[in-house]
Write an enzyme that holds these catalytic residues in place. Structure first.
Site, short mmCIF file in Angstrom:
data_model
loop_
_atom_site.label_atom_id
_atom_site.label_comp_id
_atom_site.label_asym_id
_atom_site.label_seq_id
_atom_site.Cartn_x
_atom_site.Cartn_y
_atom_site.Cartn_z
N ALA A 153 -107.67 6.27 24.45
CA ALA A 153 -108.69 6.92 25.27
C ALA A 153 -109.82 5.93 25.51
O ALA A 153 -109.96 4.96 24.77
CB ALA A 153 -109.21 8.16 24.55
N GLY A 205 -104.36 7.39 22.42
CA GLY A 205 -103.93 8.11 23.61
C GLY A 205 -102.78 7.40 24.32
O GLY A 205 -101.94 8.04 24.96
N GLU A 238 -99.78 8.41 22.72
CA GLU A 238 -99.54 9.82 23.06
C GLU A 238 -98.91 9.95 24.45
O GLU A 238 -98.03 10.79 24.66
CB GLU A 238 -100.85 10.61 22.95
N GLU A 247 -106.98 6.36 15.66
CA GLU A 247 -108.12 7.28 15.81
C GLU A 247 -108.89 7.46 14.52
O GLU A 247 -110.12 7.60 14.52
CB GLU A 247 -107.65 8.65 16.31
N1 3HC Z 1 -112.05 2.26 25.09
C1 3HC Z 1 -113.01 1.53 25.71
N2 3HC Z 1 -113.15 0.21 25.54
C2 3HC Z 1 -112.29 -0.41 24.73
C3 3HC Z 1 -111.27 0.28 24.06
C4 3HC Z 1 -111.15 1.68 24.27
N3 3HC Z 1 -110.19 2.40 23.71
N4 3HC Z 1 -110.56 -0.61 23.32
C5 3HC Z 1 -111.13 -1.80 23.53
N5 3HC Z 1 -112.17 -1.71 24.36
C6 3HC Z 1 -113.02 -2.79 24.87
C7 3HC Z 1 -113.78 -3.48 23.75
O1 3HC Z 1 -114.99 -2.83 23.46
C8 3HC Z 1 -113.99 -4.86 24.33
O2 3HC Z 1 -115.06 -4.79 25.20
P1 3HC Z 1 -116.05 -6.03 25.43
O3 3HC Z 1 -115.20 -7.15 25.93
O4 3HC Z 1 -117.05 -5.53 26.39
O5 3HC Z 1 -116.64 -6.32 24.06
C9 3HC Z 1 -112.72 -5.10 25.15
O6 3HC Z 1 -112.17 -3.79 25.38
C10 3HC Z 1 -111.68 -5.95 24.45
O7 3HC Z 1 -111.45 -5.41 23.14
P2 3HC Z 1 -111.28 -6.35 21.86
O8 3HC Z 1 -112.34 -7.38 21.82
O9 3HC Z 1 -111.11 -5.46 20.69
O10 3HC Z 1 -109.90 -7.09 22.25
P3 3HC Z 1 -108.67 -7.46 21.35
O11 3HC Z 1 -107.70 -8.07 22.28
O12 3HC Z 1 -109.11 -8.18 20.12
O13 3HC Z 1 -108.06 -6.05 20.84
C11 3HC Z 1 -107.22 -3.82 20.99
C12 3HC Z 1 -107.49 -5.16 21.73
C13 3HC Z 1 -106.19 -4.04 19.89
C14 3HC Z 1 -106.71 -2.84 21.99
C15 3HC Z 1 -108.54 -3.32 20.35
O14 3HC Z 1 -109.56 -3.37 21.31
C16 3HC Z 1 -108.48 -1.92 19.82
O15 3HC Z 1 -107.97 -1.71 18.73
N6 3HC Z 1 -109.05 -0.96 20.56
C17 3HC Z 1 -109.23 0.39 20.10
C18 3HC Z 1 -107.99 1.18 20.21
C19 3HC Z 1 -108.24 2.59 19.78
O16 3HC Z 1 -108.96 2.88 18.85
N7 3HC Z 1 -107.59 3.52 20.48
C20 3HC Z 1 -107.73 4.91 20.18
C21 3HC Z 1 -108.85 5.45 20.98
S1 3HC Z 1 -109.19 7.13 20.53
C22 3HC Z 1 -108.01 8.02 21.33
O17 3HC Z 1 -107.13 7.48 21.93
C23 3HC Z 1 -108.17 9.51 21.23
C24 3HC Z 1 -106.98 10.23 21.73
O18 3HC Z 1 -106.14 10.51 20.66
C25 3HC Z 1 -107.40 11.52 22.37
#
Ligand code: 3HC
Ligand code: NAI
Length: 685
Positions: A62, A101, A104, A124
């Site tokens: 998400a 997500g 998912e 998450e």
């Molecule tokens: N939403 C918005 N922005 C995000 C994001 C997300 N889910 N994931 C990453 N970003 C942004 C980062 O803030 C960063 O922004 P910036 O360049 O402005 O600082 C940019 O994307 C690049 O991210 P990273 O520096 O972390 O890049 P990497 O290549 O090192 O890692 C990644 C990529 C493995 C995808 C890592 O970013 C990550 O683990 N992201 C989070 C994933 C996550 O937690 N997903 C679950 C979200 S909650 C959800 O899905 C709820 C659902 O169940 C309803």
């Protein structure tokens, strides 16, 4: 323009997302996906659908930046249900990270294919949440209950191969992903009924036969989950998948998700996600500063820190030349590195070959001149300015032009060290935390003359060795250790006034820290920084050191330890405290837990504010990153500065003022803290 585009390949509709950097499932993506599925449904020519992402990754989750704002329709649970309900087979084609997500969406698709390098996970929990778009209900049905618990409660991803083995991925794709995914879609286009994850039941049955499974999982992970809300919620949601029909399970998931989302832990953990990423950004550097090339690293000193520091580079495939003064110290240092690697291998986390490869990259030597071909040299010798200056003076004559000269000093002045060379622009502090091969934090200490490209190199290198780097200015103890000082001072003072080490440590553990100040002292060594003169006894610590109570390594410190290193309160320490109480004429009184919080934690926040005031940290969130990764501050409280904001800055100021007399004459209240409290401002928002 929509980030979702569609194109036809024969009778397969390719639905492609282009939403850099990580294809987060923001509003436009969600809307585009629903429209694309509607289009597939309406077009008679289309027999199957492939969902694929452009750029580095499949949907990584998400869009976290939308959290806390009013959600725009369609919400993700609706999108995934629409995908699963499609009357034509939908294939998710995965590369990069199918996270949260994103996974998912893949789970709602009827089939999943992935390249071998792909990672699949539901992180998450690391944001204080649980998978909220059917993930807790579909994942156990597809991958099995045990695997789902492990993945969703830890948040750690699995590789595509493991995902294939547990049934989460139907096919591994070697070669061009889109081409093979389309071919796969052709193969399954007429297959009916469509395999819908929400309707599967076979993997839930094993769990129904083993009702104790969930409590066993809770017990086995109790220590890891201590203090966190989200892992328990994850377990409950997956329990609901097993015990209730799908429709009921998703409702439970939704309710638990909303509860977590409105709590302070989720807010803190989401704040921290962005804090960590912000930390790598350095203000005020010329744009396009290019890093220097680092191919070989030198480490001086093979003691506690030198060995651990070397391991970081060896593990990342970077050769290390490790220099010592004496053969026995060198042998001991190299031996410890090997022992550590072998211990990792014995746990199955490394192969014998990998141990061999890492050790093959290490060159231990007594010859300082061997450092001449290193691109970065990190000094980790005794914490003594004269010794450091001597080492840097010598390095100046040996190191090649452009080599970065770094010190791992905990407290000493980097500018003074830099001045002992003819190239202060190449000097920087690289402050690792013990054990250096494990702790994720790296303080990058920016000297007055440190060159921009040296800083950029340090930040980039930190990523290569999987550390989180934070920039600190030159001040005594930099960010982390400087904030420890008021905490230690007050903790010792509290002993005299009537608290016990057990009480202070208990308050810390209850707060969520891995240990309190006295447990930490016993672990690190009560003797660290001690003057080593047994006749000079000025405080409780001098006395304990003179009594040979140096902490766990001696079987006694602030606590007594049995042969299994289990601590118990020490009557001898109680006597020492009593002796000093009499000597300093301090009256013993009842100390409340709240006073411990105010005098040791509120004063840390105050020190953080002084650090910001002095410009020794770039931003408040950097201080929080230091404390979470360097000292085990519970991430669900965000870090000391976020925590202070959550408590309310007026409350912090009031608490400090209440204690001000007891804090001693050296205590300085931060004007920044008082100002922000008065203006109703916060440090982190
Ligand atoms: N939403 C918005 N922005 C995000 C994001 C997300 N889910 N994931 C990453 N970003 C942004 C980062 O803030 C960063 O922004 P910036 O360049 O402005 O600082 C940019 O994307 C690049 O991210 P990273 O520096 O972390 O890049 P990497 O290549 O090192 O890692 C990644 C990529 C493995 C995808 C890592 O970013 C990550 O683990 N992201 C989070 C994933 C996550 O937690 N997903 C679950 C979200 S909650 C959800 O899905 C709820 C659902 O169940 C309803
Ligand atoms: P240590 O005493 O374990 O190791 C220092 C090593 O340096 C010894 O093996 C010694 O033989 C060697 N050495 C001393 N002078 C030398 C010289 N001129 N040339 C080559 N080798 C020399 O010390 P430790 O704990 O590893 O600390 C090293 C540095 O790291 C210190 O500056 C310390 O403040 C800092 N540090 C220590 C942390 C800790 O928890 N121990 C944490 C973070 C930083």
């Amino acid at each position: 323009m929509s980030p979702i585009s569609t194109r036809r390949h024969d009778d397969v509709l390719i639905v492609a997302s282009n939403n850099p950097p990580v294809n987060a499932l923001g509003h436009a993506v969600r809307e585009g996906l629903v429209q694309a599925i509607d289009q597939a449904e309406a077009d008679e020519q289309v027999k199957a659908v492939v969902i694929i992402c452009e750029g580095n990754t499949f949907f990584a989750g998400a869009d976290i930046t939308e959290f806390g704002k009013p959600m725009q329709m369609p919400m993700l649970p609706i999108v995934v249900d629409r995908i699963e309900a499609c009357s034509k087979p939908v294939v998710a084609a995965i590369h990069g990270t199918a996270f949260g997500g994103g996974l998912e969406v893949a789970l709602a698709s009827h089939y999943r294919v992935a390249v071998p390098s792909a990672k699949l996970g539901v992180p998450e929990v690391k944001l204080g949440l649980l998978p909220g778009a059917g993930g807790t209900q579909r994942l156990p049905r597809v991958a099995g209950v045990g695997k789902a618990l492990e993945m969703a409660a830890s948040g750690n991803p699995i590789g595509a191969k493991e995902a294939y083995e547990c049934g989460l991925v139907d096919k591994l794709i070697e070669g061009d992903l889109e081409q093979h995914a389309v071919a796969f879609a052709h193969e399954v286009k007429d297959s009916r009924p469509l395999p819908k994850s929400s309707e599967r039941d076979e993997k839930l049955r094993e769990a129904r036969d083993n009702p104790g499974l969930f409590d066993e999982f809770r017990q086995a992970n109790a220590k890891k989950f201590r203090g966190f809300d989200a892992p328990e919620y994850v377990v409950r949601a997956i329990e609901a998948a097993v015990k209730a029909p799908y429709a009921e399970g998703v409702m439970t998931e939704r309710q638990l998700f909303m509860e977590l989302m409105s709590g302070t832990q989720a807010r803190a953990q989401q704040y921290f996600f962005f804090a960590e990423r912000k930390a790598s950004k350095i203000e005020g550097l010329p744009e396009n500063t290019q890093p220097r090339d680092i191919r070989r690293v030198g480490v001086i000193g093979a003691g506690t820190m030198g060995g651990g520091i070397s391991m970081n580079f060896l593990s990342a495939g970077i050769p290390v030349t490790m220099v010592e003064m004496a053969q026995d110290a060198l042998d001991r240092g190299a031996g410890t590195i090997r022992k550590n690697y072998e211990a990792t291998a014995s746990k199955g986390k490394m192969s014998a070959d990998q141990v061999g490869q890492a050790m093959g990259l290490l060159t231990p030597t007594l010859d300082f001149n061997a450092l001449s071909d290193c691109d970065l040299i990190i000094e980790a010798v005794f914490e003594n300015m004269d010794v450091k200056k001597e080492v840097f003076g010598r390095l100046d004559t040996i190191a090649k032009p452009g080599a970065i000269l770094a010190s791992n000093t905990s407290y000493l002045d980097i500018d003074e060290i830099a001045a002992s060379t003819s190239r202060p622009q190449d000097v920087v502090g690289l402050h690792f935390f013990s054990p250096a091969n494990i702790m994720k934090l790296l303080e990058v200490v920016r000297g007055a003359k440190t060159a921009p490209d040296v800083l950029v190199t340090a930040m980039q290198l930190a990523k290569r060795i999987r550390k989180v780097a934070v920039v600190a200015g030159v001040c005594y103890g930099f960010i982390g250790n400087r904030m420890l000082i008021p905490r230690q001072t007050q903790a010792m003072r509290l002993l005299l006034e009537g608290a016990t080490p057990e009480q202070v440590d208990r308050v810390y553990v209850e707060f969520g820290m891995p240990m309190g100040p006295f447990q930490m002292a016993d672990l690190a060594g009560v003797d660290i920084g001690w003057h080593r003169d047994t006749n000079r006894i000025e405080n409780i610590r001098d006395k304990l050191c003179a009594m040979d109570r140096w902490g766990q390594k001696k079987g006694a410190g602030f606590y007594d330890y049995d042969e299994k290193r289990r601590p118990s309160p020490s009557p001898a320490v109680a006597e020492v405290i009593e002796e000093f109480r009499r000597r300093e004429n301090v009256e013993k009184r009842e100390i409340s837990d709240q006073e411990i919080v105010e005098r040791t934690l509120y004063t840390m926040v105050n020190e953080g504010a002084l650090i910001l005031e002095g410009g020794f940290a770039q931003r408040a969130s950097d201080i929080d990153v230091v404390w979470v990764y360097g000292y085990g501050w519970p991430v669900y409280r965000g870090g000391p500065m976020f925590w202070a904001d959550t408590e309310g800055l007026p409350k912090i100021v009031e608490g400090i003022r209440r204690q001000q007399e007891r804090l001693g004459p050296d205590f300085k209240l931060s004007e920044l803290l008082v100002g922000k409290a008065g203006a109703g401002e916060k440090f982190t928002r």
